[in-house]
Design an enzyme around this catalytic site. Structure first.
Site, PDB file in Angstrom:
ATOM      1  N   LYS A 107       7.086  -7.762  12.109  1.00 17.27           N
ATOM      2  CA  LYS A 107       7.094  -7.120  11.100  1.00 17.27           C
ATOM      3  C   LYS A 107       8.242  -6.909  10.647  1.00 17.27           C
ATOM      4  O   LYS A 107       9.550  -6.859  11.509  1.00 17.27           O
ATOM      5  CB  LYS A 107       6.560  -5.523  11.273  1.00 17.27           C
ATOM      6  CG  LYS A 107       5.807  -5.102  10.017  1.00 17.27           C
ATOM      7  CD  LYS A 107       4.452  -5.575   9.866  1.00 17.27           C
ATOM      8  CE  LYS A 107       3.435  -4.989   8.732  1.00 17.27           C
ATOM      9  NZ  LYS A 107       2.347  -5.376   8.820  1.00 17.27           N
ATOM     10  N   GLY A 219      -6.591   5.113  -1.024  1.00 16.68           N
ATOM     11  CA  GLY A 219      -5.734   4.261  -1.387  1.00 16.68           C
ATOM     12  C   GLY A 219      -6.135   3.149  -2.356  1.00 16.68           C
ATOM     13  O   GLY A 219      -7.251   2.761  -2.032  1.00 16.68           O
ATOM     14  N   TYR A 220      -5.172   2.906  -3.205  1.00 16.56           N
ATOM     15  CA  TYR A 220      -5.722   2.042  -4.454  1.00 16.56           C
ATOM     16  C   TYR A 220      -4.849   0.930  -4.795  1.00 16.56           C
ATOM     17  O   TYR A 220      -4.747   0.704  -5.846  1.00 16.56           O
ATOM     18  CB  TYR A 220      -6.391   2.871  -5.656  1.00 16.56           C
ATOM     19  CG  TYR A 220      -7.338   2.392  -6.318  1.00 16.56           C
ATOM     20  CD1 TYR A 220      -8.912   2.272  -5.657  1.00 16.56           C
ATOM     21  CD2 TYR A 220      -7.457   1.701  -7.693  1.00 16.56           C
ATOM     22  CE1 TYR A 220      -9.979   1.772  -6.141  1.00 16.56           C
ATOM     23  CE2 TYR A 220      -8.598   1.457  -8.313  1.00 16.56           C
ATOM     24  CZ  TYR A 220      -9.709   1.319  -7.375  1.00 16.56           C
ATOM     25  OH  TYR A 220     -10.799   0.738  -8.216  1.00 16.56           O
ATOM     26  N   GLY A 221      -4.081   0.377  -3.683  1.00 23.48           N
ATOM     27  CA  GLY A 221      -3.241  -0.650  -3.710  1.00 23.48           C
ATOM     28  C   GLY A 221      -4.131  -2.025  -3.687  1.00 23.48           C
ATOM     29  O   GLY A 221      -5.185  -1.901  -3.987  1.00 23.48           O
ATOM     30  N   ASN A 222      -3.509  -3.161  -3.292  1.00 27.22           N
ATOM     31  CA  ASN A 222      -4.122  -4.209  -3.227  1.00 27.22           C
ATOM     32  C   ASN A 222      -5.457  -4.178  -2.448  1.00 27.22           C
ATOM     33  O   ASN A 222      -6.602  -4.704  -2.941  1.00 27.22           O
ATOM     34  CB  ASN A 222      -3.094  -5.338  -2.597  1.00 27.22           C
ATOM     35  CG  ASN A 222      -3.806  -6.661  -2.219  1.00 27.22           C
ATOM     36  OD1 ASN A 222      -4.762  -6.942  -1.310  1.00 27.22           O
ATOM     37  ND2 ASN A 222      -3.713  -7.820  -2.990  1.00 27.22           N
ATOM     38  N   ALA A 223      -5.496  -3.557  -1.275  1.00 27.78           N
ATOM     39  CA  ALA A 223      -6.519  -3.511  -0.344  1.00 27.78           C
ATOM     40  C   ALA A 223      -7.536  -2.733  -0.774  1.00 27.78           C
ATOM     41  O   ALA A 223      -8.650  -3.036  -0.766  1.00 27.78           O
ATOM     42  CB  ALA A 223      -6.097  -3.251   0.989  1.00 27.78           C
ATOM     43  N   GLY A 224      -7.129  -1.565  -1.447  1.00 30.13           N
ATOM     44  CA  GLY A 224      -8.190  -0.342  -1.924  1.00 30.13           C
ATOM     45  C   GLY A 224      -8.929  -1.064  -3.116  1.00 30.13           C
ATOM     46  O   GLY A 224     -10.273  -1.003  -3.016  1.00 30.13           O
TER      47      GLY A 224
END
Ligand code: GLU
Length: 418
Positions: A107, A219-224
């Site tokens: 990472k 959470g509302y980024g790419n995954a959300g």
């Protein structure tokens, strides 16, 4: 655990210790797997748009590469620390192992606030970061990818910088690239899609029907956002609550993913979406839903709120959302937790497919990507589910047992530690 924020690396080590004990690993093997094999720290001086200079701190941790080149994303985040990067690198090691792809774990991170930086500053930071790590990485050594607040565009700048330095085309050095620049079809929604496949398998194993059942997404980024779309499209769930760092919204009738995305694009948050009520991030976790998707950062399900969770399934698309104390409470309450490094492994699985396509310089159709992703995720879920049932442990511990056993076997076969 105290009120203060839990250290994610200590959590990762505790989780490993528990699995190592049940697996009967030698103390030498356990000591070896508890720490990164290599880590790199560097400073990145950068000229800002206003003519001033700032110095950013960057990291790349290569946790374990016994099963293949280190693999894992790069985060640009103001709260980044070396311990978050270490934890995330450890989880990448278990992630690539649990889905059985021939890669290790790594990472990277930079302490910065990308939201307050101009596109030019971000490009210069991305290129400067790559100059620090170029000699440490490669398709056969360590392969970075996107993570929190890093994007396909950032991967494109980093690839370009690497290829300028090395003087050759080597697209397999980094994944999550734009499709126009040697990326893979299906990488964009891969994390959420993989998680949705795992939820489908888990629901079937538990005898639960998902059609029309409520779900909540933190959470509302790419995954959300993709989880919202795909939970509706592939599972028939009704998403009644969504949130981001500014707050959340609720609608009993269900929230439309396109409308929410358009609103967030326009205003910077899901808060204030037409036809919804306000819900706090804290309240969202306690809603009576069938599936809860934590899709943001670490340590959001703790001993303080775990007992109040009413979901049947917690599908962890974030890395590290649940503390070990919370895990025990959820297990006692018979909540089915689909642990992060299993549930969100779709991203790295399609990253691996991207590398395979880059190496052969031959690109797959979307259907081929979906089909292979589904096979990998489903097989991984069932391997974990079998161990959980046989050993009567929670899914996270079972996932650790599957993943750690494979890494330990590779380490032993190499003769590093027995
Ligand atoms: N950052 C993603 C993860 O945590 C993807 C990593 C990758 O594709 O290498 O799984």
């Amino acid at each position: 655990m105290s009120q203060q924020q839990a250290n994610p690396f200590e959590i990762a080590q505790r989780q490993l210790d528990e699995a190592a004990e049940l697996l009967g690993l030698s103390s030498a093997m356990q000591s070896f797997l508890r720490v990164p094999m290599r880590e790199h720290h560097f400073s990145i001086p950068l000229a800002m748009d206003d003519g001033s200079y700032r110095v950013f701190q960057g990291f790349r941790v290569q946790y374990n590469d016994a099963r293949g080149p280190a693999k894992g994303g790069i985060r640009f985040h103001p709260d980044e620390t070396i311990d978050t990067v270490r934890a995330l690198a450890a989880w990448m090691t278990w992630k690539t192992s649990v889905v059985d792809i021939p890669l290790g774990g790594g990472k990277g991170g930079v302490i910065c606030d990308p939201k307050s930086m101009s596109p030019g500053e971000l490009e210069r930071l991305s290129r400067a970061y790559m100059r620090r790590i170029a000699h440490l990485i490669g398709p056969d050594k360590d392969v970075p990818a996107p993570d929190v607040y890093t994007t396909p565009q950032i991967m494109a700048w980093m690839l370009d910088e690497y290829e300028v330095i090395t003087g050759r085309h080597l697209p397999g050095v980094i994944t999550g690239k734009p499709v126009e620049l040697a990326g893979s079809l299906g990488r964009g929604d891969a994390t959420a899609r993989g998680g949705v496949y795992v939820v489908r398998e888990a629901a079937q194993a538990l005898g639960l029907s998902l059609e029309g059942q409520p779900a909540a997404i933190q959470g509302y980024g790419n995954a959300g956002w993709y989880a919202h779309q795909l939970a509706v499209e592939l599972l028939g769930l009704k998403v009644v609550a969504i949130s981001d760092s500014k707050g959340g919204v609720y609608s009993e009738q269900g929230i439309d993913a396109q409308a929410a995305a358009a609103h967030k694009e326009r205003t910077g948050s899901v808060v204030g979406l037409a036809g919804t009520d306000v819900v706090t991030n804290g309240e969202l976790f306690e809603l009576p839903v069938m599936v809860l998707f934590p899709c943001a950062l670490e340590n959001v399900i703790t001993e303080r709120n775990a007992a109040k969770i009413r979901a049947e399934i917690v599908a962890e698309l974030a890395n590290g959302p649940t503390t070990p104390e919370a895990d025990e409470i959820l297990f006692e309450n018979e909540v089915c937790v689909l642990p992060d490094f299993l549930c969100n492994a779709g991203g790295v699985t399609v990253s691996y497919f991207e590398q395979v396509q880059n190496a052969s310089n031959f690109y797959w159709t979307l259907d081929e990507v979906y089909h292979r992703l589904d096979a990998k995720m489903s097989r991984a879920f069932h391997a974990v589910h079998e161990v959980a049932s046989a050993r009567k442990v929670h899914n996270r511990l079972a996932a650790y047992m599957v993943a750690v056993a494979r890494v330990a076997e590779a380490v032993a076969m190499r003769g590093w530690v027995k």
